[in-house]
Design a protein around this motif. Structure first.
Motif, mmCIF file in Angstrom:
data_model
loop_
_atom_site.group_PDB
_atom_site.id
_atom_site.type_symbol
_atom_site.label_atom_id
_atom_site.label_comp_id
_atom_site.label_asym_id
_atom_site.label_seq_id
_atom_site.Cartn_x
_atom_site.Cartn_y
_atom_site.Cartn_z
ATOM 1 N N MET A 206 0.825 -1.197 0.000
ATOM 2 C CA MET A 206 0.000 0.000 0.000
ATOM 3 C C MET A 206 0.869 1.260 0.000
ATOM 4 N N ASN A 207 2.084 1.156 0.547
ATOM 5 C CA ASN A 207 2.976 2.310 0.627
ATOM 6 C C ASN A 207 4.292 1.965 -0.042
ATOM 7 N N ALA A 208 4.264 1.867 -1.364
ATOM 8 C CA ALA A 208 5.438 1.472 -2.121
ATOM 9 C C ALA A 208 6.482 2.591 -2.115
ATOM 10 N N PHE A 209 7.745 2.198 -2.333
ATOM 11 C CA PHE A 209 8.855 3.140 -2.407
ATOM 12 C C PHE A 209 9.099 3.542 -3.851
ATOM 13 N N GLY A 210 9.488 4.788 -4.024
ATOM 14 C CA GLY A 210 10.052 5.222 -5.293
ATOM 15 C C GLY A 210 11.569 5.124 -5.215
ATOM 16 N N HIS A 211 12.252 5.374 -6.340
ATOM 17 C CA HIS A 211 13.713 5.239 -6.354
ATOM 18 C C HIS A 211 14.358 6.156 -5.326
ATOM 19 N N GLU A 212 13.838 7.359 -5.166
ATOM 20 C CA GLU A 212 14.425 8.304 -4.220
ATOM 21 C C GLU A 212 14.388 7.767 -2.793
ATOM 22 N N GLN A 213 13.303 7.069 -2.441
ATOM 23 C CA GLN A 213 13.201 6.511 -1.087
ATOM 24 C C GLN A 213 14.151 5.338 -0.890
ATOM 25 N N HIS A 214 14.270 4.470 -1.909
ATOM 26 C CA HIS A 214 15.250 3.385 -1.827
ATOM 27 C C HIS A 214 16.658 3.964 -1.645
ATOM 28 N N GLU A 215 16.947 5.013 -2.383
ATOM 29 C CA GLU A 215 18.259 5.645 -2.315
ATOM 30 C C GLU A 215 18.493 6.294 -0.956
ATOM 31 N N SER A 216 17.473 6.963 -0.432
ATOM 32 C CA SER A 216 17.594 7.626 0.870
ATOM 33 C C SER A 216 17.860 6.616 1.981
ATOM 34 N N LEU A 217 17.191 5.475 1.912
ATOM 35 C CA LEU A 217 17.407 4.438 2.916
ATOM 36 C C LEU A 217 18.846 3.930 2.859
ATOM 37 N N ALA A 218 19.337 3.636 1.653
ATOM 38 C CA ALA A 218 20.707 3.142 1.505
ATOM 39 C C ALA A 218 21.720 4.170 2.015
ATOM 40 N N THR A 219 21.494 5.443 1.700
ATOM 41 C CA THR A 219 22.397 6.504 2.142
ATOM 42 C C THR A 219 22.415 6.610 3.660
ATOM 43 N N TRP A 220 21.238 6.540 4.260
ATOM 44 C CA TRP A 220 21.143 6.635 5.723
ATOM 45 C C TRP A 220 21.853 5.465 6.392
ATOM 46 N N LEU A 221 21.627 4.251 5.911
ATOM 47 C CA LEU A 221 22.235 3.078 6.529
ATOM 48 C C LEU A 221 23.763 3.126 6.415
ATOM 49 N N ARG A 222 24.260 3.591 5.297
ATOM 50 C CA ARG A 222 25.715 3.672 5.122
ATOM 51 C C ARG A 222 26.334 4.681 6.079
ATOM 52 N N ALA A 223 25.594 5.735 6.394
ATOM 53 C CA ALA A 223 26.133 6.815 7.215
ATOM 54 C C ALA A 223 26.099 6.526 8.707
ATOM 55 N N HIS A 224 25.375 5.503 9.138
ATOM 56 C CA HIS A 224 25.195 5.243 10.572
ATOM 57 C C HIS A 224 25.859 3.924 10.956
ATOM 58 N N SER A 225 27.169 3.986 11.113
ATOM 59 C CA SER A 225 27.934 2.764 11.337
ATOM 60 C C SER A 225 27.857 2.245 12.767
ATOM 61 N N ARG A 226 27.275 2.999 13.701
ATOM 62 C CA ARG A 226 27.158 2.485 15.061
ATOM 63 C C ARG A 226 25.903 1.634 15.229
ATOM 64 N N ILE A 227 25.090 1.541 14.207
ATOM 65 C CA ILE A 227 23.832 0.785 14.304
ATOM 66 C C ILE A 227 23.957 -0.520 13.523
ATOM 67 N N PRO A 228 23.734 -1.661 14.172
ATOM 68 C CA PRO A 228 23.763 -2.936 13.454
ATOM 69 C C PRO A 228 22.433 -3.197 12.764
ATOM 70 N N TRP A 229 22.491 -3.760 11.566
ATOM 71 C CA TRP A 229 21.257 -4.016 10.837
ATOM 72 C C TRP A 229 21.442 -5.153 9.851
ATOM 73 N N VAL A 230 20.323 -5.695 9.399
ATOM 74 C CA VAL A 230 20.275 -6.656 8.296
ATOM 75 C C VAL A 230 19.083 -6.255 7.440
ATOM 76 N N LEU A 231 19.242 -6.436 6.135
ATOM 77 C CA LEU A 231 18.253 -5.939 5.183
ATOM 78 C C LEU A 231 17.904 -7.031 4.188
ATOM 79 N N THR A 232 16.637 -7.152 3.854
ATOM 80 C CA THR A 232 16.220 -8.063 2.787
ATOM 81 C C THR A 232 15.565 -7.256 1.674
ATOM 82 N N TYR A 233 15.816 -7.684 0.422
ATOM 83 C CA TYR A 233 15.298 -6.976 -0.752
ATOM 84 C C TYR A 233 15.053 -7.973 -1.873
ATOM 85 N N ASP A 234 14.354 -7.521 -2.907
ATOM 86 C CA ASP A 234 14.283 -8.330 -4.121
ATOM 87 C C ASP A 234 15.609 -8.215 -4.874
ATOM 88 N N ASP A 235 15.922 -9.258 -5.645
ATOM 89 C CA ASP A 235 17.191 -9.317 -6.360
ATOM 90 C C ASP A 235 17.081 -8.462 -7.626
#
Length: 286
Positions: A206-235
């Protein structure tokens, strides 16, 4: 190109991801801490980790108000929710009524709103809320609308979940706002992110992402190295490009008997998270 790695002894298949997440938490000394999902949905893996005492508390977030209503109704109005589960017939006629509630939630109380979401998830093909019922409106398909609706089993699962409500918090924020708030905590939780997918996003969510949102998420995760995370996506090539700095492996996915196909999805880890070397063993539940 992203680094392709193979988590040792990964059990295979997304349905088996909870044991792998438990191994990941242990490898990074994060067992027994807060486990957060910015795109919670049904939070199946998170709930398993809570039951297995691998997570102390679940912080679940979903921007879709219908999903939040479902969680709030189950945890906060359990008896009323269970009465709806017991008393509501599982028919195409009832499906139309519940669909109408889901489409116009402002006219209904919390329990009714949450139950409508639950009903559609259990009776629609692949659980897609905006989809059509299993078997079709004319029930001519190979499976009936009741195929995933065992009332006795569902009641047991709801009662069990409600017993853990003191260890589950629910929010309905934009995912980036949610993780920004978590990042400010003195002891950030472990993030499990399962965002809307690129290829079929607008058909599934119902709340799909556009390319800008996918990009913003990737940028944010790369910038926050003190936070551990795991991510799943389509190939998808876009994801390989956005996470070229991270570790990526493929997960084999077997879809339901109705679609009869296999595919792969991606499991992504940041460079600062330790990849588990222990075998992802089955979880032992409390």
């Amino acid at each position: 190109m992203a680094t392709i790695f193979s988590p040792l002894r990964y059990p295979g298949g997304k349905s088996a991801i909870a044991p792998y997440l438990a191994a990941l938490l242990r490898a990074n000394n994060y067992s027994g801490r807060v486990f957060a999902e910015p795109f919670a949905g049904g939070a199946g893996a998170a709930v398993k980790l809570l039951y297995a005492a691998e997570a102390e508390h679940l912080a679940l977030n979903d921007v879709d108000q219908a999903i939040c209503d479902l969680w709030l109704a189950i945890l906060g109005e359990t008896e009323e929710f269970l009465k709806l589960l017991r008393d509501t017939p599982v028919t195409v006629e009832e499906w139309s009524k519940q669909r109408a509630i889901w489409e116009k939630p402002e006219h209904h109380e919390l329990a009714a709103r949450g139950f409508a979401t639950f009903f559609l998830n259990r009776t629609n093909r692949s659980g897609i809320l905006r989809g059509r019922p299993i078997g079709g409106l004319d029930q001519s398909g190979a499976y009936p609308i009741t195929a995933r609706y065992n009332k006795a089993n569902l009641e047991k699962r709801i009662l069990r979940l409600a017993k853990w409500k003191s260890r589950i918090s629910i929010s309905c924020l934009d995912a980036l706002d949610f993780i920004e708030a978590l990042a400010a905590l003195p002891r950030p939780p472990f993030l499990f992110l399962d965002p809307p997918y690129v290829g079929q996003g607008r058909h599934l969510y119902m709340n799909a992402f556009g390319h800008e949102q996918h990009e913003s998420l990737a940028t944010w995760l790369r910038a926050h190295s003190r936070i551990p995370w795991v991510l799943t996506y389509d190939d998808h090539p876009i994801i390989h490009e956005l996470y070229s700095w991270a570790h990526i492996t493929q997960i084999p996915i077997r879809y339901s008997a109705q679609t009869k196909r296999k595919a792969t999805e991606l499991l992504i880890l940041p460079p600062w998270v330790t990849v588990p070397t222990e075998e992802a063993r089955p979880l032992c539940y409390s």
